[in-house]
Scaffold this motif. Structure first.
Motif, PDB file in Angstrom:
ATOM      1  N   ASN A 112      83.222 -20.327  16.758  1.00 18.83           N
ATOM      2  CA  ASN A 112      82.186 -19.347  16.432  1.00 18.83           C
ATOM      3  C   ASN A 112      82.839 -18.121  15.790  1.00 18.83           C
ATOM      4  O   ASN A 112      83.730 -17.505  16.380  1.00 18.83           O
ATOM      5  N   THR A 113      82.387 -17.786  14.583  1.00 11.85           N
ATOM      6  CA  THR A 113      83.001 -16.710  13.804  1.00 11.85           C
ATOM      7  C   THR A 113      81.955 -15.670  13.429  1.00 11.85           C
ATOM      8  O   THR A 113      80.899 -16.021  12.885  1.00 11.85           O
ATOM      9  N   PRO A 114      82.204 -14.378  13.695  1.00 14.37           N
ATOM     10  CA  PRO A 114      81.202 -13.347  13.377  1.00 14.37           C
ATOM     11  C   PRO A 114      81.237 -12.935  11.914  1.00 14.37           C
ATOM     12  O   PRO A 114      82.294 -12.914  11.279  1.00 14.37           O
ATOM     13  N   ILE A 115      80.081 -12.597  11.380  1.00 10.86           N
ATOM     14  CA  ILE A 115      79.959 -11.927  10.091  1.00 10.86           C
ATOM     15  C   ILE A 115      79.507 -10.501  10.389  1.00 10.86           C
ATOM     16  O   ILE A 115      78.471 -10.300  11.043  1.00 10.86           O
ATOM     17  N   LEU A 116      80.285  -9.501   9.930  1.00 12.15           N
ATOM     18  CA  LEU A 116      80.043  -8.111  10.295  1.00 12.15           C
ATOM     19  C   LEU A 116      79.454  -7.334   9.121  1.00 12.15           C
ATOM     20  O   LEU A 116      79.755  -7.630   7.954  1.00 12.15           O
ATOM     21  N   ASP A 117      78.639  -6.334   9.434  1.00 13.26           N
ATOM     22  CA  ASP A 117      78.128  -5.450   8.385  1.00 13.26           C
ATOM     23  C   ASP A 117      79.088  -4.284   8.182  1.00 13.26           C
ATOM     24  O   ASP A 117      80.179  -4.243   8.770  1.00 13.26           O
ATOM     25  N   SER A 118      78.720  -3.337   7.352  1.00 10.30           N
ATOM     26  CA  SER A 118      79.608  -2.218   7.030  1.00 10.30           C
ATOM     27  C   SER A 118      79.881  -1.320   8.235  1.00 10.30           C
ATOM     28  O   SER A 118      80.848  -0.566   8.240  1.00 10.30           O
ATOM     29  N   ASP A 119      79.034  -1.400   9.255  1.00 11.70           N
ATOM     30  CA  ASP A 119      79.236  -0.613  10.475  1.00 11.70           C
ATOM     31  C   ASP A 119      80.041  -1.366  11.526  1.00 11.70           C
ATOM     32  O   ASP A 119      80.249  -0.866  12.632  1.00 11.70           O
ATOM     33  N   GLY A 120      80.481  -2.576  11.178  1.00 11.47           N
ATOM     34  CA  GLY A 120      81.247  -3.368  12.133  1.00 11.47           C
ATOM     35  C   GLY A 120      80.408  -4.096  13.151  1.00 11.47           C
ATOM     36  O   GLY A 120      80.943  -4.608  14.136  1.00 11.47           O
ATOM     37  N   GLU A 121      79.097  -4.170  12.935  1.00 10.11           N
ATOM     38  CA  GLU A 121      78.217  -4.857  13.871  1.00 10.11           C
ATOM     39  C   GLU A 121      77.998  -6.304  13.412  1.00 10.11           C
ATOM     40  O   GLU A 121      77.969  -6.603  12.217  1.00 10.11           O
TER      41      GLU A 121
END
Length: 406
Positions: A112-121
């Motif tokens: 499972n790999t996260p995709i983060l937005d510009s805020d690191g969320e």
């Protein structure tokens, strides 16, 4: 010659591994062709559906460390930390589409790999699965491969058991550390002055109990207030935190100001293992003179919320954390006046910091929240700060907070 355009959608669909995209609520947002083949579903069956509603494990395994339990823990870890998580080979039974209520024994390799937005969320989770059932099953007449498969299965089960024991050990340590933390962080007691305090633990079992707050009544209609953060987590951090909080609380009662109190704490911290690099901000409030005197040892600056909604960060006496210098040096001290009805906010970095984000962004977010609520009472404002500034999935660091109406 121009580079050819890449059809990433076509690449995604032709990847040999099954890949699904999940929202932070664990709803299906997309899936490639390999995933649909493995799952036996059409894309329309998945979109917008909760993953464990679509794929429940066998009811016979409900009281074991079954597929949803293990996979759910992995997905929650990714959401909480923003870090990739790989599972050991695991059994996750799947209901047969042609025989509802009948579950087939299946084995999977999952990342499972996260995709983060510009805020690191985390905005999406790339859920990658490969089926290894054929490899895991012992086949008769397999020309000697049965023993190898049995060995692989045994090692995978051992890894799962080790992971489960570690999870339970971390949970026990978290419970003990939080109990100790609660005993060391009493409710505020300054008579006649309104204060709200909060301690919110991190979502991770390991990242708790390094933060503290303290409020002390002083002679002459004064009060001393502090917030600090010990480097490290768990029981060790809780014990160090307790020693430093008690020492600073005592120092505040016998010193003339915050800098002198931090000087005494810095000397004491040199004899406490694990106290190095602790950050702390200390403030003395004089109600008669309407002044705040403060000193800061490497900590995020206190925020003074004025009645008109403007926010002033108290950064005039900033110095390195405890033990950061090879030799002791006296701490600086600064002061500022206040009007009755203003609010002083002290906090630890769990309230404002986010992975891969500059601290100024977090401070601006805090200032914006305070600006919207200049007249809120301390209890209400403390709750608003936690609700508006900490991600819905929780923070990966614990948070201590003091809100004081001046």
């Amino acid at each position: 010659m121009t580079d050819p355009e890449i059809d990433y959608r076509a690449v995604y669909n032709k990847l040999p591994a099954g890949i699904a995209l999940l929202t932070p609520d664990l709803l299906f947002a997309d899936a490639n062709e390999a995933y649909l083949v493995l799952s036996g579903h059409h894309l329309g069956d998945l979109l917008g559906k909760y993953i464990f509603d679509v794929f429940p494990d066998s009811p016979k395994r409900a009281h074991t460390a079954n597929g949803p339990t293990t996979l759910g823990a992995s997905l929650e870890h990714v959401l909480a930390t923003g870090e990739r998580d790989s599972l050991a080979l695991q059994r996750y039974d799947v209901e047969r589409s042609d025989r509802p209520g009948t579950y087939e024994e299946r084995y999977w390799s999952t990342i499972n790999t996260p995709i983060l937005d510009s805020d690191g969320e985390v905005v999406l989770i790339v859920h990658r699965v490969e089926e290894v059932t054929a490899f895991m099953r012992t086949r008769s007449g397999g020309h000697g491969d049965s023993s190898l498969q049995a060995e692989v299965y045994m090692r995978a089960r051992e890894l799962q058991e080790i992971n489960e024991r570690m999870r339970k050990a971390h949970a026990r340590e978290r419970e003990v550390a939080l109990t100790l933390q609660a005993a060391l962080l009493p409710a505020p007691s300054p008579v006649g002055h309104r204060a709200a305090v909060r301690y919110q633990p991190a979502v991770s079992a390991l990242n708790v109990c390094g933060d503290w707050y303290d409020l002390v009544d002083l002679p002459g209609d004064r009060i001393a207030i502090a917030v600090g953060d010990v480097v490290g987590h768990g029981l060790t951090a809780a014990c160090v935190m307790g020693q430093l909080r008690s020492a600073l609380s005592a120092a505040a009662r016998v010193t003339s100001g915050p800098a002198e109190a931090l000087n005494a704490l810095g000397l004491y911290a040199r004899s406490v293992e694990g106290a190095e690099s602790t950050t702390v901000v200390k403030a003395f409030i004089d109600w008669t003179a309407r002044t705040i005197t403060y000193s800061n040892a490497g900590h995020p600056p206190a925020a003074l919320l004025h009645l008109d909604g403007t926010v002033e960060f108290l950064d005039g006496a900033t110095d390195p954390p405890l033990g950061a210098r090879p030799q002791h040096e006296d701490r600086p001290e600064a002061g500022v006046g206040f009007n009755p009805g203003s609010t002083l906010v002290l906090y630890t970095d769990g309230l404002i910091e986010r992975r891969r984000e500059d601290i100024d962004v977090g401070l601006a977010r805090l200032a914006a929240t305070l600006h919207r609520h200049p007249l809120a009472d301390p209890e209400t404002l403390a709750d608003l700060l936690l609700t508006e500034l900490i991600p819905p999935t929780g923070s990966t660091d614990d948070t201590a907070l003091v809100v004081l109406r001046l």
